[in-house]
Write a protein that holds these residues in place. Structure first.
Motif, PDB file in Angstrom:
ATOM      1  N   MET A   1       0.843  -1.185   0.000  1.00  0.00           N
ATOM      2  CA  MET A   1       0.000   0.000   0.000  1.00  0.00           C
ATOM      3  C   MET A   1       0.886   1.246   0.000  1.00  0.00           C
ATOM      4  SD  MET A   1      -2.532   1.391   3.023  1.00  0.00           S
ATOM      5  CE  MET A   1      -3.390  -0.173   3.194  1.00  0.00           C
ATOM      6  N   TYR A   2       0.771   2.055  -1.001  1.00  0.00           N
ATOM      7  CA  TYR A   2       1.453   3.341  -0.962  1.00  0.00           C
ATOM      8  C   TYR A   2       0.633   4.377  -1.714  1.00  0.00           C
ATOM      9  CZ  TYR A   2       3.418   2.178  -5.614  1.00  0.00           C
ATOM     10  OH  TYR A   2       3.589   1.832  -6.929  1.00  0.00           O
ATOM     11  N   PHE A   3       0.850   5.632  -1.357  1.00  0.00           N
ATOM     12  CA  PHE A   3       0.075   6.740  -1.884  1.00  0.00           C
ATOM     13  C   PHE A   3       1.053   7.761  -2.450  1.00  0.00           C
ATOM     14  CE2 PHE A   3      -2.172   4.691   1.530  1.00  0.00           C
ATOM     15  CZ  PHE A   3      -3.459   4.551   1.058  1.00  0.00           C
ATOM     16  N   ASP A   4       1.607   7.442  -3.598  1.00  0.00           N
ATOM     17  CA  ASP A   4       2.686   8.267  -4.112  1.00  0.00           C
ATOM     18  C   ASP A   4       2.785   8.106  -5.622  1.00  0.00           C
ATOM     19  OD1 ASP A   4       4.913  10.001  -3.801  1.00  0.00           O
ATOM     20  OD2 ASP A   4       6.263   8.296  -3.990  1.00  0.00           O
ATOM     21  N   HIS A   5       3.089   9.192  -6.299  1.00  0.00           N
ATOM     22  CA  HIS A   5       3.265   9.150  -7.749  1.00  0.00           C
ATOM     23  C   HIS A   5       4.616   9.729  -8.159  1.00  0.00           C
ATOM     24  CE1 HIS A   5      -0.914   7.968  -8.210  1.00  0.00           C
ATOM     25  NE2 HIS A   5      -1.262   8.959  -7.412  1.00  0.00           N
ATOM     26  N   ALA A   6       5.546   9.737  -7.220  1.00  0.00           N
ATOM     27  CA  ALA A   6       6.870  10.268  -7.519  1.00  0.00           C
ATOM     28  C   ALA A   6       7.625   9.316  -8.433  1.00  0.00           C
ATOM     29  CB  ALA A   6       7.644  10.500  -6.229  1.00  0.00           C
ATOM     30  N   GLU A   7       8.727   9.820  -8.970  1.00  0.00           N
ATOM     31  CA  GLU A   7       9.532   9.060  -9.908  1.00  0.00           C
ATOM     32  C   GLU A   7      10.194   7.864  -9.226  1.00  0.00           C
ATOM     33  OE1 GLU A   7      12.428  12.119  -8.158  1.00  0.00           O
ATOM     34  OE2 GLU A   7      10.274  11.919  -8.546  1.00  0.00           O
ATOM     35  N   GLY A   8      10.541   6.869 -10.048  1.00  0.00           N
ATOM     36  CA  GLY A   8      11.320   5.747  -9.548  1.00  0.00           C
ATOM     37  C   GLY A   8      10.498   4.564  -9.091  1.00  0.00           C
ATOM     38  N   PRO A   9      11.116   3.370  -9.086  1.00  0.00           N
ATOM     39  CA  PRO A   9      10.431   2.152  -8.641  1.00  0.00           C
ATOM     40  C   PRO A   9      10.304   2.098  -7.132  1.00  0.00           C
ATOM     41  CG  PRO A   9      12.718   1.664  -9.125  1.00  0.00           C
ATOM     42  CD  PRO A   9      12.516   3.112  -9.482  1.00  0.00           C
ATOM     43  N   VAL A  10       9.364   1.277  -6.662  1.00  0.00           N
ATOM     44  CA  VAL A  10       9.148   1.099  -5.226  1.00  0.00           C
ATOM     45  C   VAL A  10       9.516  -0.336  -4.849  1.00  0.00           C
ATOM     46  CG1 VAL A  10       7.459   1.137  -3.355  1.00  0.00           C
ATOM     47  CG2 VAL A  10       7.296   2.813  -5.222  1.00  0.00           C
ATOM     48  N   PHE A  11      10.413  -0.480  -3.878  1.00  0.00           N
ATOM     49  CA  PHE A  11      10.821  -1.786  -3.375  1.00  0.00           C
ATOM     50  C   PHE A  11      10.561  -1.842  -1.873  1.00  0.00           C
ATOM     51  CE2 PHE A  11      13.548  -1.052  -7.074  1.00  0.00           C
ATOM     52  CZ  PHE A  11      13.389  -2.238  -7.772  1.00  0.00           C
ATOM     53  N   ARG A  12      10.319  -3.048  -1.383  1.00  0.00           N
ATOM     54  CA  ARG A  12      10.163  -3.262   0.052  1.00  0.00           C
ATOM     55  C   ARG A  12      10.491  -4.715   0.358  1.00  0.00           C
ATOM     56  NH1 ARG A  12       6.743  -7.577  -0.269  1.00  0.00           N
ATOM     57  NH2 ARG A  12       4.963  -7.180  -1.610  1.00  0.00           N
ATOM     58  N   CYS A  36      23.668  -4.615  -7.947  1.00  0.00           N
ATOM     59  CA  CYS A  36      22.321  -4.082  -7.769  1.00  0.00           C
ATOM     60  C   CYS A  36      21.962  -3.076  -8.859  1.00  0.00           C
ATOM     61  CB  CYS A  36      22.227  -3.425  -6.396  1.00  0.00           C
ATOM     62  SG  CYS A  36      20.607  -2.725  -6.027  1.00  0.00           S
ATOM     63  N   ASN A  37      20.738  -3.204  -9.378  1.00  0.00           N
ATOM     64  CA  ASN A  37      20.248  -2.200 -10.330  1.00  0.00           C
ATOM     65  C   ASN A  37      18.928  -1.590  -9.880  1.00  0.00           C
ATOM     66  OD1 ASN A  37      18.323  -4.159 -10.805  1.00  0.00           O
ATOM     67  ND2 ASN A  37      18.503  -4.101 -13.041  1.00  0.00           N
ATOM     68  N   MET A  38      18.589  -1.758  -8.595  1.00  0.00           N
ATOM     69  CA  MET A  38      17.266  -1.372  -8.110  1.00  0.00           C
ATOM     70  C   MET A  38      16.939   0.089  -8.392  1.00  0.00           C
ATOM     71  SD  MET A  38      17.159  -3.467  -4.480  1.00  0.00           S
ATOM     72  CE  MET A  38      15.791  -2.532  -3.801  1.00  0.00           C
ATOM     73  N   TYR A  39      17.908   0.970  -8.150  1.00  0.00           N
ATOM     74  CA  TYR A  39      17.613   2.396  -8.247  1.00  0.00           C
ATOM     75  C   TYR A  39      18.465   3.098  -9.305  1.00  0.00           C
ATOM     76  CZ  TYR A  39      15.263   1.427  -3.824  1.00  0.00           C
ATOM     77  OH  TYR A  39      14.446   0.909  -2.847  1.00  0.00           O
ATOM     78  N   ARG A  40      18.982   2.348 -10.271  1.00  0.00           N
ATOM     79  CA  ARG A  40      19.833   2.959 -11.287  1.00  0.00           C
ATOM     80  C   ARG A  40      19.061   3.929 -12.187  1.00  0.00           C
ATOM     81  NH1 ARG A  40      24.815   0.315 -11.774  1.00  0.00           N
ATOM     82  NH2 ARG A  40      25.325  -0.428  -9.674  1.00  0.00           N
ATOM     83  N   SER A  41      17.758   3.771 -12.249  1.00  0.00           N
ATOM     84  CA  SER A  41      16.953   4.591 -13.167  1.00  0.00           C
ATOM     85  C   SER A  41      16.542   5.932 -12.580  1.00  0.00           C
ATOM     86  CB  SER A  41      15.689   3.823 -13.567  1.00  0.00           C
ATOM     87  OG  SER A  41      14.852   3.607 -12.432  1.00  0.00           O
ATOM     88  N   VAL A  42      16.941   6.212 -11.350  1.00  0.00           N
ATOM     89  CA  VAL A  42      16.441   7.409 -10.682  1.00  0.00           C
ATOM     90  C   VAL A  42      17.556   8.076  -9.875  1.00  0.00           C
ATOM     91  CG1 VAL A  42      15.657   6.112  -8.653  1.00  0.00           C
ATOM     92  CG2 VAL A  42      14.589   8.301  -9.201  1.00  0.00           C
ATOM     93  N   ALA A  43      17.579   9.404  -9.887  1.00  0.00           N
ATOM     94  CA  ALA A  43      18.556  10.152  -9.094  1.00  0.00           C
ATOM     95  C   ALA A  43      18.087  10.219  -7.642  1.00  0.00           C
ATOM     96  CB  ALA A  43      18.726  11.562  -9.659  1.00  0.00           C
ATOM     97  N   PHE A  44      19.037  10.032  -6.727  1.00  0.00           N
ATOM     98  CA  PHE A  44      18.678  10.077  -5.309  1.00  0.00           C
ATOM     99  C   PHE A  44      18.278  11.491  -4.902  1.00  0.00           C
ATOM    100  CE2 PHE A  44      19.812  11.123  -0.955  1.00  0.00           C
ATOM    101  CZ  PHE A  44      19.029  10.210  -0.278  1.00  0.00           C
ATOM    102  N   ARG A  45      17.259  11.575  -4.065  1.00  0.00           N
ATOM    103  CA  ARG A  45      16.922  12.840  -3.413  1.00  0.00           C
ATOM    104  C   ARG A  45      16.177  12.558  -2.109  1.00  0.00           C
ATOM    105  NH1 ARG A  45      11.558  14.835  -4.289  1.00  0.00           N
ATOM    106  NH2 ARG A  45      10.379  13.614  -5.823  1.00  0.00           N
ATOM    107  N   ALA A  46      16.437  13.393  -1.127  1.00  0.00           N
ATOM    108  CA  ALA A  46      15.651  13.369   0.104  1.00  0.00           C
ATOM    109  C   ALA A  46      14.381  14.167  -0.153  1.00  0.00           C
ATOM    110  CB  ALA A  46      16.447  13.980   1.245  1.00  0.00           C
ATOM    111  N   ARG A  47      13.259  13.635   0.266  1.00  0.00           N
ATOM    112  CA  ARG A  47      11.983  14.280  -0.054  1.00  0.00           C
ATOM    113  C   ARG A  47      11.674  15.401   0.938  1.00  0.00           C
ATOM    114  NH1 ARG A  47       7.631  10.156  -2.322  1.00  0.00           N
ATOM    115  NH2 ARG A  47       7.093  12.067  -3.421  1.00  0.00           N
TER     116      ARG A  47
END
Length: 297
Positions: A1-12, A36-47
């Motif tokens: 369950m998540y409520f978000d439309h930000a960029e990047g994949p979601v892992f848990r 690991c390639n989990m987050y290669r498609s997205v630039a890191f940022r603190a929200r």
């Protein structure tokens, strides 16, 4: 369950399947491990806080169903402690049936937190940390560009345990390949002995498209372990794990990457677990047509 439309994949983690996934960062601040390639498609940022609060507000109508919350993405402890405490206070006030908050954490992020900061996070509701140790061997850690030594990784795990936060440690079978399998098994066991985690999860190495380790395999500089070799390595690792009888470490190898699933409590079930692994090794040794590309995703 998540409520978000930000960029990047979601892992848990698998155990957070029924949790509210609250994305407090995007991506992974390290994002350089070769396997690991989990987050290669997205630039890191603190929200920013307003993005975090928007997610919490969207989840409030479901508050009666929310008992667990997982702070994503790759390493929530990279955030400043004051910010994390503000988030935890908001969660405690918004979800009356909340039982625990958990997150992934990288070793460098853990070591940047003082014991007092971690204790404050525990008191505010952070009950469980998932820590990707991967290996306890310096050479393997260097080869995968983990960014820390084995001693630093052990110190990070010990700091979480000392703070009274439950620790789930993840290791990756086969991460050293055929060349470093024995040292990976033995030194990872030594790291587990030193950390004494509450939970231990073993995954099996997958070669992910876009990862440097897949490129190494295709160049011939990394040779993966076959299924029976994975069981041989797991046997050596479990055999060398020597936890006090008072410990109750839940061991699981139920991740989808594993050839065979095991579940046990260490050290209580150690001998039975070793027998089951040996049986699995014998069974998997009969596979004659194993193709390493079966482990490519």
């Amino acid at each position: 369950m998540y409520f978000d439309h930000a960029e990047g994949p979601v892992f848990r983690p698998p155990s957070e399947a029924a949790s509210f996934i609250l994305r407090v960062t995007i991506g992974c601040s390290h994002n350089a491990c070769t396997f690991c390639n989990m987050y290669r498609s997205v630039a890191f940022r603190a929200r920013p806080m307003h993005e975090i609060m928007d997610q919490i507000a969207a989840a409030r109508p479901y508050a009666q169903h929310i008992r667990r919350i997982f702070l994503a993405d790759g390493n929530a402890l990279v955030l400043a402690t004051d910010k994390l405490l503000a988030i935890l206070r908001e969660l405690a006030g918004s979800f009356p049936r909340l039982q625990r908050v958990s997150c992934y954490a990288g070793p460098k992020d853990i070591l940047r937190k003082t014991p007092e900061e971690l204790a404050a996070l525990r008191e505010a509701g952070l009950k469980l940390v998932y820590f990707g140790l991967e290996s306890g061997d310096d050479l393997v850690l260097k080869n995968i560009n983990k960014g820390v030594s084995a001693a630093e990784a052990v110190a990070a795990g010990q700091r979480i345990v000392a703070a009274g936060i439950k620790l789930s440690v993840m290791v990756i079978l086969g991460l050293g390949g055929t060349a470093n399998s024995e040292r990976h098994a033995q030194n990872t066991a030594l790291a587990i002995n030193a950390i004494k985690p509450h939970m231990l999860g073993a995954l099996t190495l997958m070669l992910y498209r876009g990862s440097e380790l897949l490129a190494e395999f295709e160049r011939g500089s990394f040779v993966p372990l076959p299924p029976a070799g994975i069981m041989h390595e797991l046997y050596a690792m479990i055999h060398a794990i020597d936890l006090p009888a008072t410990n109750h470490c839940l061991f699981r190898s139920t991740h989808a990457s594993n050839h065979i699933a095991f579940a046990a409590t260490l050290p209580k079930d150690k001998e039975q677990l070793l027998a089951d692994i040996k049986t699995a090794e014998t069974k998997l040794s009969r596979i004659t047509n194993w193709d390493p590309y079966n482990n490519v995703e």
